[in-house]
Write a protein that holds these residues in place. Structure first.
Motif, PDB file in Angstrom:
ATOM      1  N   GLY A  62       7.761  -2.878  -1.682  1.00  0.00           N
ATOM      2  CA  GLY A  62       7.588  -3.057  -0.065  1.00  0.00           C
ATOM      3  C   GLY A  62       5.920  -2.628   0.048  1.00  0.00           C
ATOM      4  N   ARG A  63       4.850  -3.429   0.764  1.00  0.00           N
ATOM      5  CA  ARG A  63       3.541  -2.636   0.675  1.00  0.00           C
ATOM      6  C   ARG A  63       3.002  -1.491  -0.044  1.00  0.00           C
ATOM      7  N   TYR A  64       4.065  -0.669   0.684  1.00  0.00           N
ATOM      8  CA  TYR A  64       3.036   0.643   0.576  1.00  0.00           C
ATOM      9  C   TYR A  64       4.041   0.909  -0.842  1.00  0.00           C
ATOM     10  N   GLY A  65       5.109   0.742  -1.522  1.00  0.00           N
ATOM     11  CA  GLY A  65       5.302   0.828  -2.423  1.00  0.00           C
ATOM     12  C   GLY A  65       5.026   1.194  -3.875  1.00  0.00           C
ATOM     13  N   THR A  66       5.570   2.170  -4.816  1.00  0.00           N
ATOM     14  CA  THR A  66       5.239   2.489  -6.225  1.00  0.00           C
ATOM     15  C   THR A  66       6.081   2.312  -7.148  1.00  0.00           C
ATOM     16  N   THR A  90       7.015 -11.988  -0.854  1.00  0.00           N
ATOM     17  CA  THR A  90       8.034 -11.919   0.032  1.00  0.00           C
ATOM     18  C   THR A  90       8.953 -10.782  -0.216  1.00  0.00           C
ATOM     19  N   SER A  91       8.597  -9.399  -1.281  1.00  0.00           N
ATOM     20  CA  SER A  91       8.475  -8.093  -1.232  1.00  0.00           C
ATOM     21  C   SER A  91       7.564  -7.363  -0.179  1.00  0.00           C
ATOM     22  N   ALA A 141       2.294  -9.057   4.211  1.00  0.00           N
ATOM     23  CA  ALA A 141       1.158  -8.752   3.757  1.00  0.00           C
ATOM     24  C   ALA A 141       0.806  -9.812   2.616  1.00  0.00           C
ATOM     25  N   TRP A 142      -0.119  -9.937   2.381  1.00  0.00           N
ATOM     26  CA  TRP A 142      -1.065 -11.002   1.141  1.00  0.00           C
ATOM     27  C   TRP A 142      -0.808 -10.035  -0.274  1.00  0.00           C
ATOM     28  N   ARG A 143      -0.647 -10.139  -1.206  1.00  0.00           N
ATOM     29  CA  ARG A 143      -0.897  -9.109  -2.536  1.00  0.00           C
ATOM     30  C   ARG A 143      -1.960  -8.591  -2.648  1.00  0.00           C
ATOM     31  N   LYS A 175      -2.972  -7.048  -0.295  1.00  0.00           N
ATOM     32  CA  LYS A 175      -3.663  -6.072   0.937  1.00  0.00           C
ATOM     33  C   LYS A 175      -2.902  -4.892   0.425  1.00  0.00           C
ATOM     34  N   ILE A 176      -1.767  -4.778  -0.856  1.00  0.00           N
ATOM     35  CA  ILE A 176      -0.972  -3.671  -1.143  1.00  0.00           C
ATOM     36  C   ILE A 176      -1.638  -2.653  -1.217  1.00  0.00           C
ATOM     37  N   SER A 177      -0.545  -1.478  -0.520  1.00  0.00           N
ATOM     38  CA  SER A 177      -1.369  -0.458  -0.440  1.00  0.00           C
ATOM     39  C   SER A 177      -0.518   1.398  -1.244  1.00  0.00           C
ATOM     40  N   PRO A 178       0.261   1.120  -1.822  1.00  0.00           N
ATOM     41  CA  PRO A 178       1.071   2.188  -2.712  1.00  0.00           C
ATOM     42  C   PRO A 178       0.557   3.155  -1.892  1.00  0.00           C
ATOM     43  N   SER A 179       1.259   4.183  -1.784  1.00  0.00           N
ATOM     44  CA  SER A 179       1.627   5.404  -1.485  1.00  0.00           C
ATOM     45  C   SER A 179       1.230   5.938  -2.389  1.00  0.00           C
ATOM     46  N   SER A 180       1.240   5.881  -3.574  1.00  0.00           N
ATOM     47  CA  SER A 180       0.425   6.506  -4.961  1.00  0.00           C
ATOM     48  C   SER A 180       0.801   6.141  -6.229  1.00  0.00           C
ATOM     49  N   ARG A 181      -0.977   5.790  -5.820  1.00  0.00           N
ATOM     50  CA  ARG A 181      -1.104   4.782  -6.833  1.00  0.00           C
ATOM     51  C   ARG A 181      -1.067   5.541  -8.430  1.00  0.00           C
ATOM     52  N   ASP A 182      -0.699   6.442  -8.577  1.00  0.00           N
ATOM     53  CA  ASP A 182      -0.225   7.037 -10.283  1.00  0.00           C
ATOM     54  C   ASP A 182       0.971   6.355 -10.690  1.00  0.00           C
ATOM     55  N   LYS A 183       1.476   6.513  -9.482  1.00  0.00           N
ATOM     56  CA  LYS A 183       2.842   5.620  -9.342  1.00  0.00           C
ATOM     57  C   LYS A 183       2.960   3.846  -9.786  1.00  0.00           C
TER      58      LYS A 183
END
Length: 370
Positions: free
Chosen positions: A105-109, A147-148, A152-154, A156-164
């Motif tokens: 997902g867009r906010y996935g890690t 599709t994952s 959103a477009w690639r 524009k992803i916004s991971p909830s934890s960038r470290d992860k």
């Protein structure tokens, strides 16, 4: 049925070649790291007439490899051979192998392989082995499957934890980087169009980790919009541009007008760096309105226009020559395309295969590679 028959015939030819006694030269095999004994066991295959060397332009094509689990290794090798033979006929000296990956997902890690479409490093090695035999320059590009992260477009992803996210991304890429080193791949692209993450300092750890696994050139593909803005990029050896800027031109615009638009864009944004610039991606949909939206996949309701695509390709070629660009990679063909058997009116609007743009590409690369 036409495509199936063509592919079966190709497979039969490949199997016949495997059994024949024609061999590639011992010198060529030793240059790839093999021995004269290995050369004696390898059948002859078409090879790039003028293999790329530093200082020569990269005359490339992007290949999208969405794997098919129905293909065993033998079929995969036959498809790889078909693809490479076709590219050589277009005077190509470089290929960028794009393979999909997914995130949750867009906010996935969590970064990983698509269970059906991501080729494993072992499968990708089959194509790389054939590319080595044909003396083709290879770049590898991991491409986030949108599709994952839809809608959103690639970029524009916004991971909830960038470290992860960065840790997971590095873990996913490492086996591919190791495989690339083993097969003497020239270039490994660490990221493609990841605008929202592009300036993150965590890229330094990713690049450092990949350098321990891969000894070739590390690069990054920046989207044209953030290239124009000058956004900071990862600390790689070289940055390439995915160039899909919009041009306010009608569908009947002349090649001269389109060439002038390209040269203005290059002069404005690349200026004196143009001679070292590689267009990692450039292409256009073969449809009405393409100049205003070059990256649009289009809809079946939008009229097909092969001339739009052909003229854009010619303008790109003219500009690459006049501005002495370091490389061009047209987008695109699929691993499963069967050149010579495709319908020019196929729904896939972005491919050049079996369309008039194909001849432009061939003539362009013959001239630029002379």
């Amino acid at each position: 049925m036409r495509t199936s028959r063509a592919f079966i015939a190709l497979l039969a030819v490949v199997l016949a070649l495997t059994a024949c006694t024609d061999v590639s030269s011992p010198e060529a095999t030793q240059a790839r790291g093999g021995s004269p004994a290995q050369a004696a066991s390898e059948p002859a295959v078409p090879q790039v007439a003028r293999p790329w060397q530093k200082g020569m332009p990269e005359l490339g094509v992007n290949v999208l490899w969405e794997d098919s689990k129905d293909d065993d290794d033998e079929v995969t090798r036959a498809k790889a051979r078909r693809l490479l033979d076709y590219l050589i006929s277009l005077n190509v000296n470089a290929v960028a192998v794009n393979f999909p990956f997914v995130i949750n997902g867009r906010y996935g890690t969590s970064v990983g392989a698509h269970k059906a479409h991501t080729p494993s490093p072992e499968r990708m090695a089959i194509l790389l082995e054939e590319a080595q035999r044909s003396r083709m320059r290879v770049a590898i590009r991991p491409l986030l499957d949108e599709t994952s992260v839809a809608p959103a477009w690639r970029g524009k992803i916004s991971p909830s934890s960038r470290d992860k996210w960065f840790t997971s991304y590095t873990k996913f890429l490492t086996p591919y980087a190791e495989m690339a080193r083993e097969h003497r791949v020239a270039e490994f692209v660490v990221g493609v169009e990841l605008n929202s993450l592009q300036g993150d300092p965590r890229w330094k750890k990713v690049v450092t980790a990949l350098r321990s696994s891969f000894d070739g050139e590390l690069s990054y593909s920046v989207n044209f919009d953030v290239y124009e803005d000058g956004l900071r990029t990862p600390p790689v050896d070289r940055v390439g541009v995915d160039a899909y800027f919009k041009v306010q031109a009608d569908d009947d615009a002349s090649v001269a007008k389109l060439t002038a638009a390209w040269e203005r864009w290059l002069d404005r944004h690349a200026d004196d760096r143009a001679a070292g610039l590689v267009l990692h991606e450039v292409g256009i949909a073969a449809q009405n309105g393409g100049y205003r939206h070059p990256a649009s996949w289009g809809k079946s309701s939008v009229p097909l226009n092969l001339t739009v695509q052909r003229n854009w390709y010619q303008a790109v070629c003219n500009s690459a020559e006049s501005r002495k660009l370091a490389g061009v990679y047209f987008w695109y063909m699929r691993m499963h395309h069967d050149p010579g058997s495709e319908d020019p009116k196929q729904a896939d609007r972005l491919t050049f295969v079996d369309r008039p743009a194909e001849s432009v590409l061939r003539d362009c690369y013959e001239r630029l590679g002379a």
